[in-house]
Design a protein around this motif. Structure first.
Motif, PDB file in Angstrom:
ATOM      1  N   ASP A  66       0.924  -1.318  -0.025  1.00 42.01           N
ATOM      2  CA  ASP A  66      -0.116   0.095   0.138  1.00 42.01           C
ATOM      3  C   ASP A  66       0.846   1.234  -0.089  1.00 42.01           C
ATOM      4  O   ASP A  66       0.253   2.254   0.103  1.00 42.01           O
ATOM      5  CB  ASP A  66      -1.039   0.013   1.389  1.00 42.01           C
ATOM      6  CG  ASP A  66      -1.906  -1.068   1.106  1.00 42.01           C
ATOM      7  OD1 ASP A  66      -2.276  -1.532   0.098  1.00 42.01           O
ATOM      8  OD2 ASP A  66      -2.261  -1.662   2.290  1.00 42.01           O
ATOM      9  N   GLU A  67       2.108   1.227  -0.014  1.00 42.53           N
ATOM     10  CA  GLU A  67       3.113   2.464  -0.110  1.00 42.53           C
ATOM     11  C   GLU A  67       3.069   3.060  -1.493  1.00 42.53           C
ATOM     12  O   GLU A  67       2.959   2.591  -2.438  1.00 42.53           O
ATOM     13  CB  GLU A  67       4.258   1.935   0.472  1.00 42.53           C
ATOM     14  CG  GLU A  67       4.617   1.300   1.772  1.00 42.53           C
ATOM     15  CD  GLU A  67       5.841   1.048   2.390  1.00 42.53           C
ATOM     16  OE1 GLU A  67       6.803   1.929   1.801  1.00 42.53           O
ATOM     17  OE2 GLU A  67       6.065   0.370   3.196  1.00 42.53           O
ATOM     18  N   HIS A  91      10.617   2.556  -2.912  1.00 44.96           N
ATOM     19  CA  HIS A  91       9.961   3.133  -1.504  1.00 44.96           C
ATOM     20  C   HIS A  91      10.686   4.356  -1.259  1.00 44.96           C
ATOM     21  O   HIS A  91      11.867   4.686  -1.529  1.00 44.96           O
ATOM     22  CB  HIS A  91      10.401   2.031  -0.652  1.00 44.96           C
ATOM     23  CG  HIS A  91       9.661   0.554  -0.589  1.00 44.96           C
ATOM     24  ND1 HIS A  91      10.526  -0.487  -1.093  1.00 44.96           N
ATOM     25  CD2 HIS A  91       8.247   0.486  -0.879  1.00 44.96           C
ATOM     26  CE1 HIS A  91       9.517  -1.609  -0.966  1.00 44.96           C
ATOM     27  NE2 HIS A  91       8.475  -1.084  -1.141  1.00 44.96           N
ATOM     28  N   GLU A  92       9.898   4.775  -0.517  1.00 45.67           N
ATOM     29  CA  GLU A  92      10.303   6.311   0.141  1.00 45.67           C
ATOM     30  C   GLU A  92      11.757   6.222   0.852  1.00 45.67           C
ATOM     31  O   GLU A  92      12.669   6.966   0.446  1.00 45.67           O
ATOM     32  CB  GLU A  92       9.332   7.118   0.911  1.00 45.67           C
ATOM     33  CG  GLU A  92       9.813   8.521   1.402  1.00 45.67           C
ATOM     34  CD  GLU A  92       8.682   9.301   1.919  1.00 45.67           C
ATOM     35  OE1 GLU A  92       8.922  10.543   2.378  1.00 45.67           O
ATOM     36  OE2 GLU A  92       7.663   8.539   2.362  1.00 45.67           O
ATOM     37  N   ARG A 132       0.456   6.690  -6.283  1.00 47.92           N
ATOM     38  CA  ARG A 132      -0.180   5.673  -5.940  1.00 47.92           C
ATOM     39  C   ARG A 132      -0.372   4.082  -6.717  1.00 47.92           C
ATOM     40  O   ARG A 132      -0.535   3.221  -6.213  1.00 47.92           O
ATOM     41  CB  ARG A 132      -1.873   5.957  -5.505  1.00 47.92           C
ATOM     42  CG  ARG A 132      -1.840   7.164  -4.470  1.00 47.92           C
ATOM     43  CD  ARG A 132      -3.346   7.463  -4.167  1.00 47.92           C
ATOM     44  NE  ARG A 132      -3.516   8.561  -3.184  1.00 47.92           N
ATOM     45  CZ  ARG A 132      -3.254   8.787  -1.888  1.00 47.92           C
ATOM     46  NH1 ARG A 132      -2.766   7.471  -1.310  1.00 47.92           N
ATOM     47  NH2 ARG A 132      -3.185   9.858  -1.334  1.00 47.92           N
ATOM     48  N   GLU A 181       9.228   3.013   9.602  1.00 52.38           N
ATOM     49  CA  GLU A 181       9.427   2.052   8.895  1.00 52.38           C
ATOM     50  C   GLU A 181       8.685   0.762   9.216  1.00 52.38           C
ATOM     51  O   GLU A 181       8.873   0.089  10.551  1.00 52.38           O
ATOM     52  CB  GLU A 181      10.911   1.567   8.368  1.00 52.38           C
ATOM     53  CG  GLU A 181      11.038   0.464   7.387  1.00 52.38           C
ATOM     54  CD  GLU A 181      12.251  -0.070   7.135  1.00 52.38           C
ATOM     55  OE1 GLU A 181      12.609  -0.789   6.098  1.00 52.38           O
ATOM     56  OE2 GLU A 181      13.339   0.569   7.832  1.00 52.38           O
TER      57      GLU A 181
END
Length: 387
Positions: A66-67, A91-92, A132, A181
């Protein structure tokens, strides 16, 4: 500006499973690797294809879930719409780690190291945008190298962004994201695919998980075999096996036992109701290209039509075609009517022999160019029975 040593930046938990190079740097998911070593300057299109298929991060090689999917923006000014990039999303927390460790992302004066862009200097202000959804992934001819195709990612629904000039500009944000995280849950099947994918050594001129991505549905992507590095996968029946994964039964999809092929079947069944958008689009494209053997219309059979009259009958009876096919339903026709027959035939092909049960088990030879595996209609091997 001095480059930040890897040891001074805390490694995110989701990157701790990555193997290290001889200097101690984690080998990120998207770079070329082989038994000779790791080349951080070369991005692998084979590996990008696997990342797109399974919706994995280009740094840690783990799923997004969902990230947000973060994309580096290699240009000044406002973000383009739609956002299309030749870089795979991350990922961030992985993006923020890379911004402090990667020489190109760290320093405003850094240059790209590959031959095509070796004079390109990094923009003074770097931008990352979080999306998204990855809307589509497609092969695109490079503007820098005509005739060379690379994979491009189209992102949708931008939800966040950040920019920086140097590593100091992201340290505070990195600390917050690192503290928040969360571990990413993996099923046994996906954990096995991740393990195989992130090995440093490559095998058989290509990563085994790239082959698994092809049979899952990536083989139906337009121009996929024109991608740089995909030549090793041409002529190995991946589209046909992808047809089995598209139309086959649960038992047939689970019927593979070797490494990645054995893990990708359960992964596909687990995600069937929630496939990554690019993979769902590729499989939808494949639906119009593939049909079950039982749905294939019966064509004329017999000497001079589909099989040479003095050739052995493809049913395996040992009789010449002119004495077996005319006026009677031989073993080949019976075999074609068996549910899952084409699946067992292709399983035998993948395993290297015609050891399948049924009328074809007496034919040990491999298929020849210009004929299908069953010999009917002189179809190409890659289109026989399933297409």
């Amino acid at each position: 500006m001095v480059h930040a040593p890897q040891q001074t930046v805390e490694l995110p938990r989701r990157m701790q499973h990555l193997e290290r190079d001889r200097r101690g740097y984690p080998v990120i998911a998207t770079v070329e690797r082989s038994t000779a070593g790791v080349n951080f300057r070369a991005i692998s299109e084979r590996r990008k294809l696997a990342l797109a298929t399974f919706d994995w991060c280009a740094v840690c090689g783990l799923p997004f879930g969902d990230e947000l999917r973060w994309q580096v923006i290699l240009q000044d000014g406002p973000l383009p719409t739609p956002e299309i990039s030749g870089e795979a999303p991350v990922h961030e927390v992985c993006a923020l780690y890379a911004a402090q460790v990667c020489p190109f992302l760290f320093s405003p004066n850094s240059r790209l190291g590959d031959e095509a862009r070796k004079r390109t200097v990094r923009t003074e202000v770097m931008q990352f945008a979080g999306f998204r959804e990855t809307r589509s992934v497609f092969a695109h001819e490079s503007g820098l190298q005509p005739g060379v195709y690379t994979l491009h990612f189209e992102q949708a629904q931008r939800a966040d962004d950040f920019s920086y000039r140097g590593a100091a500009g992201v340290r505070e944000r990195f600390a917050k994201v690192l503290a928040a995280e969360e571990d990413l849950p993996l099923s046994d099947a996906e954990a096995e695919l991740v393990r195989l994918f992130n090995r440093v050594s490559d095998h058989d001129d290509g990563d085994v998980v790239t082959g698994a991505a092809l049979i899952t549905g990536a083989a139906f992507a337009k121009d996929v075999f024109r991608l740089r590095g995909l030549k090793a996968f041409q002529g190995k029946h991946y589209p046909t096996i992808a047809g089995l994964f598209l139309k086959g039964t649960t038992q047939e999809i689970r019927g593979f036992s070797d490494e990645a092929f054995g893990a990708v079947g359960p992964w596909l069944l687990e995600h069937m109701d929630n496939l990554p958008t690019p993979l769902a689009r590729w499989r939808a494209r494949g639906t119009g290209m593939v049909r079950r053997a039982s749905q294939r219309p019966e064509g004329p059979e017999g000497p001079g039509r589909s099989v040479a009259k003095n050739a052995p009958c493809p049913c395996g009876s040992g009789r010449k075609a002119r004495r077996c096919l005319p006026g009677r339903r031989c073993g080949l026709v019976a075999a074609n009517s068996l549910p899952g027959w084409y699946g067992r035939a292709w399983l035998a092909t993948v395993r290297g022999s015609w050891a399948a049960t049924g009328p074809l088990s007496s034919r040990p030879r491999s298929p020849v160019r210009g004929k299908g595996h069953c010999g009917v209609n002189a179809l190409r091997a890659a289109r026989c029975c399933t297409w």
